[in-house]
Design an enzyme around this catalytic site. Structure first.
Site, mmCIF file in Angstrom:
data_model
loop_
_atom_site.group_PDB
_atom_site.id
_atom_site.type_symbol
_atom_site.label_atom_id
_atom_site.label_comp_id
_atom_site.label_asym_id
_atom_site.label_seq_id
_atom_site.Cartn_x
_atom_site.Cartn_y
_atom_site.Cartn_z
ATOM 1 N N ASP A 134 0.854 -1.190 0.000
ATOM 2 C CA ASP A 134 0.000 0.000 0.000
ATOM 3 C C ASP A 134 0.890 1.238 0.000
ATOM 4 O O ASP A 134 2.066 1.178 0.357
ATOM 5 C CB ASP A 134 -0.917 0.021 1.229
ATOM 6 C CG ASP A 134 -1.824 1.251 1.229
ATOM 7 O OD1 ASP A 134 -2.526 1.461 0.223
ATOM 8 O OD2 ASP A 134 -1.810 2.022 2.200
ATOM 9 N N CYS B 129 -3.609 -0.867 -2.328
ATOM 10 C CA CYS B 129 -3.868 0.555 -2.600
ATOM 11 C C CYS B 129 -4.717 0.683 -3.864
ATOM 12 O O CYS B 129 -4.345 0.174 -4.921
ATOM 13 C CB CYS B 129 -2.519 1.250 -2.780
ATOM 14 S SG CYS B 129 -2.646 2.982 -3.198
ATOM 15 N N THR C 274 -5.314 3.416 -5.557
ATOM 16 C CA THR C 274 -4.671 4.297 -6.541
ATOM 17 C C THR C 274 -3.630 3.510 -7.334
ATOM 18 O O THR C 274 -3.560 3.603 -8.562
ATOM 19 C CB THR C 274 -4.017 5.495 -5.828
ATOM 20 O OG1 THR C 274 -4.980 6.098 -4.960
ATOM 21 C CG2 THR C 274 -3.520 6.521 -6.812
ATOM 22 N N GLU D 140 -7.315 9.036 9.076
ATOM 23 C CA GLU D 140 -6.036 8.937 9.797
ATOM 24 C C GLU D 140 -6.092 9.675 11.124
ATOM 25 O O GLU D 140 -5.466 9.283 12.103
ATOM 26 C CB GLU D 140 -4.899 9.454 8.907
ATOM 27 C CG GLU D 140 -4.674 8.494 7.751
ATOM 28 C CD GLU D 140 -3.360 8.670 7.021
ATOM 29 O OE1 GLU D 140 -2.499 9.432 7.488
ATOM 30 O OE2 GLU D 140 -3.216 8.031 5.963
ATOM 31 N N HIS E 118 -8.888 3.803 2.909
ATOM 32 C CA HIS E 118 -9.290 4.455 4.160
ATOM 33 C C HIS E 118 -10.799 4.453 4.402
ATOM 34 O O HIS E 118 -11.249 4.663 5.522
ATOM 35 C CB HIS E 118 -8.821 5.906 4.165
ATOM 36 C CG HIS E 118 -7.332 6.070 4.291
ATOM 37 N ND1 HIS E 118 -6.461 5.521 3.388
ATOM 38 C CD2 HIS E 118 -6.583 6.713 5.219
ATOM 39 C CE1 HIS E 118 -5.216 5.838 3.752
ATOM 40 N NE2 HIS E 118 -5.261 6.555 4.851
HETATM 41 N N1 DGL Z 1 -4.054 3.959 -0.307
HETATM 42 C C1 DGL Z 1 -4.651 5.002 -1.108
HETATM 43 C C2 DGL Z 1 -5.807 4.414 -1.923
HETATM 44 O O1 DGL Z 1 -6.398 3.413 -1.579
HETATM 45 C C3 DGL Z 1 -5.121 6.175 -0.250
HETATM 46 C C4 DGL Z 1 -3.990 7.010 0.312
HETATM 47 C C5 DGL Z 1 -3.135 7.649 -0.751
HETATM 48 O O2 DGL Z 1 -3.593 8.606 -1.416
HETATM 49 O O3 DGL Z 1 -2.021 7.195 -0.938
HETATM 50 O O4 DGL Z 1 -6.128 4.936 -2.951
#
Ligand code: DGL
Length: 264
Positions: free
Chosen positions: A10, A73, A75, A152, A186
Site C-alpha cells: 500500500d 492501494c 490508486t 487517519e 481508508h
Molecule cells: N491507499 C490510497 C488508496 O487506496 C489512499 C492514500 C493515498 O492517497 O495514498 O487509494
C-alpha cells in the site's frame, strides 16, 4: 511455494484495512506488508509517479520471496497494476476488480456510485471496468480526498465527518444509486457515517472484504494455500513516523508486533 508469505503493498497505512480482512479470512497464511509511508499519499500524484513507486514496492516484496502480491492501494491498483501485471512472474491481486464484481452483483437499479482518491477516479479504472462487465450499468464517480486525513486523524464518526460526507455524497441521493463502492483503503473506517448519509437502501461495497475473498480464490485455484494453523505477519515501511503504530493498530484492529524500516 505454498509456504511462502503473501506480500501486501500500500502507499502507506491504509492498506492495513485490507490486511485486517486478509488476516481474518486466511489466518494460516504468512504476510509481509509494505507501506510506502515516506512517499504517501499516492492519490494526488501523477500516474507516472504512482507507477514508478508501485514497481519499486512490488519488486521489494518479490525479493522477500512472496508467493503472491496483493496491491491493497486503490490508486496503485488503478494507475499501475495494468502495466505491472505484465512484468510479474507470480500472481497479483488488486483491489479494483473484486470491487467491480461485487458492485455489479449488488446493484438492482443498474446505478452504481464509486468514490476514491483523485488518481483512482481520474484513471477511470472502476468506471471502465464496471462498463465492461455490465454495459447497462450507469456509473457515477467522485473523488473524496478529505476522507483520507479524516480516517487517519480518527475523526470517523462525529460532526466534521458527517458534514464532509454530506457535502461529498448528497448529490448521489438525487442520482438514485443503490450501490456505492468504497474505492479507497481508508473509506471502510468511515463506513458508519457514509452509510448514514446514503441511507439504508444503498449497499456499500467494501473493496477490502472483496479483495480478501479474491485472494482466497486465487490461492485455491493455484494450489498455493498454506495448510498451517497460524502464520507470521511482518510490517516494512519506508519511513517509521511516531504515530504509525497507534494509527495503524486502529486500521488493523489488532496489535502490530514489529515494524521494520525498508532500507534503500
Ligand atoms: N491507499 C490510497 C488508496 O487506496 C489512499 C492514500 C493515498 O492517497 O495514498 O487509494
Amino acid at each position: 511455494m505454498k509456504d511462502g508469505a503473501i506480500g501486501v503493498f500500500d502507499s502507506g497505512i491504509g492498506g492495513l484495512t485490507v490486511m485486517k480482512e486478509l488476516l481474518r479470512l486466511l489466518p494460516g497464511e504468512s504476510f509481509v506488508y509494505f507501506g510506502d509511508t515516506a512517499r504517501v499519499p499516492y492519490g494526488n500524484k501523477s500516474a507516472e509517479t504512482v507507477l514508478k513507486f508501485s514497481r519499486e514496492a512490488i519488486y521489494f516484496l518479490m525479493q522477500k520471496g512472496v508467493k503472491l502480491v496483493v496491491v491493497a492501494c486503490n490508486t496503485a491498483s488503478a494507475e499501475a497494476l495494468p502495466a505491472l501485471e505484465k512484468e510479474m512472474t507470480i500472481p497479483v491481486v488488486g483491489v479494483i476488480e473484486p470491487g467491480i464484481r461485487a458492485a455489479v452483483t449488488a446493484t438492482k437499479k443498474a446505478r452504481v456510485g464509486v468514490i476514491g482518491t483523485l488518481g483512482t477516479i481520474r484513471s477511470g479504472a472502476y468506471q471502465n471496468g464496471i462498463k465492461q462487465l455490465a454495459p447497462d450499468v450507469e456509473v457515477f464517480a467522485r473523488a473524496c480526498p478529505l476522507f483520507v486525513p479524516l480516517a487517519e486523524e480518527g475523526w470517523v464518526d462525529g460532526e466534521v465527518a458527517g458534514l464532509v460526507a454530506t457535502r461529498y455524497l448528497s448529490e448521489y441521493r438525487q442520482e438514485g444509486i443503490d450501490t456505492l463502492v468504497l474505492g479507497c483503503t481508508h473509506y471502510p473506517l468511515l463506513h458508519g457515517v457514509i452509510g448514514r448519509v446514503m441511507g439504508n437502501d444503498v449497499t456499500l461495497v467494501d473493496s477490502a472484504v472483496e479483495t480478501a475473498k479474491r485472494v482466497a480464490e486465487v490461492l485455491s485455484e493455484k494450489q498455493l494455500h498454506r495448510e498451517e494453523e497460524e502464520g507470521n505477519f511482518s510490517v516494512y515501511l519506508s519511513d517509521i513516523s511516531p504515530t504509525f503504530k497507534q494509527v495503524g493498530e486502529r486500521f488493523l484492529g489488532r496489535e502490530i508486533p514489529v515494524i521494520h524500516l525498508r532500507n534503500g
